[in-house]
Motif scaffolding. Structure first.
Motif, PDB file in Angstrom:
ATOM      1  N   VAL A  95       0.851  -1.189   0.000  1.00  0.00           N
ATOM      2  CA  VAL A  95       0.000   0.000   0.000  1.00  0.00           C
ATOM      3  C   VAL A  95       0.886   1.239   0.000  1.00  0.00           C
ATOM      4  CG1 VAL A  95      -1.872  -1.148   1.260  1.00  0.00           C
ATOM      5  CG2 VAL A  95      -0.145   0.154   2.526  1.00  0.00           C
ATOM      6  N   ILE A  96       0.272   2.345  -0.385  1.00  0.00           N
ATOM      7  CA  ILE A  96       0.919   3.649  -0.276  1.00  0.00           C
ATOM      8  C   ILE A  96       0.110   4.486   0.698  1.00  0.00           C
ATOM      9  CG2 ILE A  96       1.548   5.786  -1.473  1.00  0.00           C
ATOM     10  CD1 ILE A  96       3.304   3.450  -2.274  1.00  0.00           C
ATOM     11  N   ALA A  97       0.753   4.948   1.760  1.00  0.00           N
ATOM     12  CA  ALA A  97       0.099   5.807   2.749  1.00  0.00           C
ATOM     13  C   ALA A  97       0.666   7.219   2.626  1.00  0.00           C
ATOM     14  CB  ALA A  97       0.337   5.265   4.154  1.00  0.00           C
ATOM     15  N   VAL A  98      -0.220   8.205   2.608  1.00  0.00           N
ATOM     16  CA  VAL A  98       0.197   9.607   2.512  1.00  0.00           C
ATOM     17  C   VAL A  98      -0.229  10.318   3.788  1.00  0.00           C
ATOM     18  CG1 VAL A  98       0.083  11.749   1.190  1.00  0.00           C
ATOM     19  CG2 VAL A  98      -0.089   9.546   0.000  1.00  0.00           C
ATOM     20  N   VAL A  99       0.747  10.901   4.478  1.00  0.00           N
ATOM     21  CA  VAL A  99       0.516  11.533   5.776  1.00  0.00           C
ATOM     22  C   VAL A  99       0.742  13.037   5.662  1.00  0.00           C
ATOM     23  CG1 VAL A  99       1.230  11.599   8.203  1.00  0.00           C
ATOM     24  CG2 VAL A  99       1.326   9.438   6.922  1.00  0.00           C
ATOM     25  N   GLY A 100      -0.200  13.811   6.184  1.00  0.00           N
ATOM     26  CA  GLY A 100      -0.052  15.264   6.156  1.00  0.00           C
ATOM     27  C   GLY A 100      -1.388  15.950   5.967  1.00  0.00           C
ATOM     28  N   GLU A 101      -1.440  17.225   6.320  1.00  0.00           N
ATOM     29  CA  GLU A 101      -2.685  17.983   6.245  1.00  0.00           C
ATOM     30  C   GLU A 101      -3.247  18.054   4.818  1.00  0.00           C
ATOM     31  OE1 GLU A 101      -0.403  18.480   8.430  1.00  0.00           O
ATOM     32  OE2 GLU A 101      -1.695  18.336  10.186  1.00  0.00           O
TER      33      GLU A 101
END
Length: 568
Positions: free
Chosen positions: A261-267
């Motif tokens: 999976v690809i997880a993207v973290v940030g506002e």
């Protein structure tokens, strides 16, 4: 030599192209990649990558791929990918030989052969590609690199998650499988966007590492599995809630938890923004498994159109096309074309064009035999088949693409302007008499010739039959009454959760006679208008679910037990 010209392979060492196959969508291959694949003598790829690139390889290319279903992908003691030779050019070995990738690539290149070594994503980010390139360099094997779309960039784009905006936030890329404590500390101290490559069952652990390193638990996070494919699915949560979110969605625990999976973290990956930018998963038929019961040759363009709507077409031939039982009538008619017997020839299907073309080739004729003869086509697809044959039709209906539409534009016989009063009509053995009767009424003589026979195809595999009757398909497209009768005959009646789409009133009537509920009707008797109508149905269904605050589901997910068996 231009930058996009393939270099010549050396007589001894050949040539290797290290090629990025992208994150999963075959449409993301670059033009350079397609060019290299078309010229390859040998193709080397892991099994999942092979499915993406093989379409563009020329027929007969030798293939080297990973052993499908192998529990181990590494050569013992090396950590390198374990590749199994499946060489289409030499199949004498009873047991494929296993060697490390670098040696396989160089061995394949010997004798002046062009080798394409395809890897997932981009070669520059592949774990072993650099070692393979160094091995080529050491052995004097020339190579080039064709970049591909990296999963860490392509997947967020398909998920509707921009990594940067006008504020120009910092973007960090982390592979959770190899990240050190120092790496987690650095990205945890940053307030930029973090793109994490990990597995489904390790997402919560990666989120925990970021929280421990200083990221706030309420930091937004998106997780995408099977990115850029029609199996893509994205969840929005926060670092602190992602574990619970995946559990509530019944995604975990799962035996398939090892999927990447690809997880993207940030506002900037907040759910509110993704709702507006999720262009891929919001396609009208996204993820729908659509049954296309047509002859294989006819299904290609329709399947391409369905894919553009996000659907997963499954072609099941219900009709097989065979030569006429008595070919003499067809042979006389084709000879009559050459000797000037006809003023017109009318094609009512792609299969009719194919039948005449095959007879031409049998006699050593080509499109020049149509010189002086007017040619009519019942619709756009038939016209395209004629143009591919080298014949531009003189008449295509301006309105309805059917026998009735063709008759509306067909000129009446005029003895002053028409030196010959006869029309050659090659068609199926089960065709209706509408066109024949109409042409006779207009004053023409008609040679109504059986050019091909349509017979019921063999039953599809048991798995497909079970999916049809058990509600595994989201929709089925019926393009004629015969496709209804034949599909029910060879595979059974579609489940009542399956959306039934019919090309016209006659087909709909046949479907209802077989106990099917017709949900979608094409506004015109055209397969492409039928696909458009199904897409419109899917779009309205999606909009209604969102307006009601309900989750967007596929029709097949409504059947009993579907949620427990659902795959993403």
């Amino acid at each position: 030599m231009s930058p996009t010209t393939l270099p010549a392979a050396g007589p001894e060492h050949g040539h290797v192209t290290f090629l990025g196959a992208g994150p999963g969508d075959p449409g993301l291959l670059t033009l350079r990649a397609v060019e290299a694949l078309a010229n390859a003598d040998v193709l080397v790829a892991e099994h999942d990558v092979l499915d993406v690139v093989r379409t563009h390889a020329r027929p007969g290319v030798a293939v080297v791929n990973t052993e499908p279903g192998s529990s181990s992908d590494a050569v013992p003691g090396t950590g390198a990918p374990q590749l199994t030779v499946v060489d289409g050019a030499s199949t004498t070995a009873a047991v494929p030989a296993v060697r490390d990738a670098a040696h396989l690539v160089m061995e394949a290149a010997r004798g002046g052969r062009r080798v394409v070594r395809a890897v997932s994503g981009d070669p520059g980010l592949d774990t072993y590609a650099a070692d393979e390139m160094l091995a080529c360099a050491a052995a004097g094997v020339p190579f080039e690199v064709v970049p591909g779309v990296a999963a860490a960039v392509g997947v967020p784009a398909y998920a509707g998650v921009p990594l940067r905006d006008a504020q120009g936030a910092d973007v960090r890329f982390v592979d959770a499988r190899t990240a050190s404590d120092r790496c987690w500390t650095e990205v945890g101290a940053s307030d930029g966007t973090v793109v994490v490559s990990t597995t489904l069952d390790a997402v919560a652990a990666a989120a925990g590492e970021l929280v421990s390193a200083g990221r706030k638990p309420d930091t937004p996070l998106t997780v995408t599995v099977a990115g850029t494919t029609t199996r893509q699915r994205t969840w929005s949560a926060t670092l602190g809630t992602i574990a619970q979110t995946l559990k509530q969605a019944k995604v975990l625990p799962s035996p398939e938890g090892g999927r990447p999976v690809i997880a993207v973290v940030g506002e900037r990956s907040a759910a509110a923004q993704r709702d507006q930018l999720s262009w891929f998963e919001s396609k009208p038929l996204f993820g729908w498994k659509v049954l296309v019961p047509r002859t294989k040759e006819q299904a290609v363009s329709l399947s391409d159109q369905l894919r553009s709507y996000g659907a997963v077409p499954h072609e099941v031939p219900t009709i097989a096309v065979e030569p006429p039982r008595t070919p003499q009538q067809m042979e006389r008619a084709v000879k009559g074309l050459v000797t000037g017997r006809y003023e017109w020839i009318a094609f009512t299907s792609v299969n009719a064009v194919k039948a005449v073309r095959e007879k031409f080739e049998e006699y050593g004729l080509d499109a020049r035999a149509f010189a002086g003869i007017k040619v009519a086509a019942v619709g756009e697809q038939t016209a395209k088949a004629l143009i591919a044959f080298g014949v531009k039709p003189d008449l295509v209906p301006s309105g309805e693409q059917s026998a009735a539409g063709l008759l509306e534009d067909w000129p009446p016989y005029d003895p002053v302007f028409d030196p010959i009063d006869r029309v050659f009509l090659p068609r199926a053995d089960i065709a209706t008499e509408t066109l024949v009767a109409g042409l006779i009424e207009l004053g023409w003589e008609v040679d109504d010739v059986t050019a091909y026979r349509t017979v019921r195809a063999s039953p599809p595999p048991a798995e497909t039959r079970e999916a049809i009757k058990g509600g595994g398909f989201d929709a089925v497209l019926f393009t004629s009454s015969s496709t209804v009768r034949n599909l029910v005959g060879i595979a059974g009646k579609p489940h009542n959760v399956t959306v039934i789409a019919c090309i016209g009133p006659a087909t709909a009537k046949t479907a209802e006679e077989h106990g099917l509920r017709v949900d979608v009707m094409s506004p015109e008797p055209s397969v492409h208008k039928l696909a458009e109508a199904l897409a419109d149905f899917g779009m309205k269904r999606r909009a209604a679910a969102l307006e009601a605050g309900d989750p967007v589901t596929r029709p097949s997910e409504r059947r009993p037990g579907a949620r427990r068996r659902r795959t993403t």
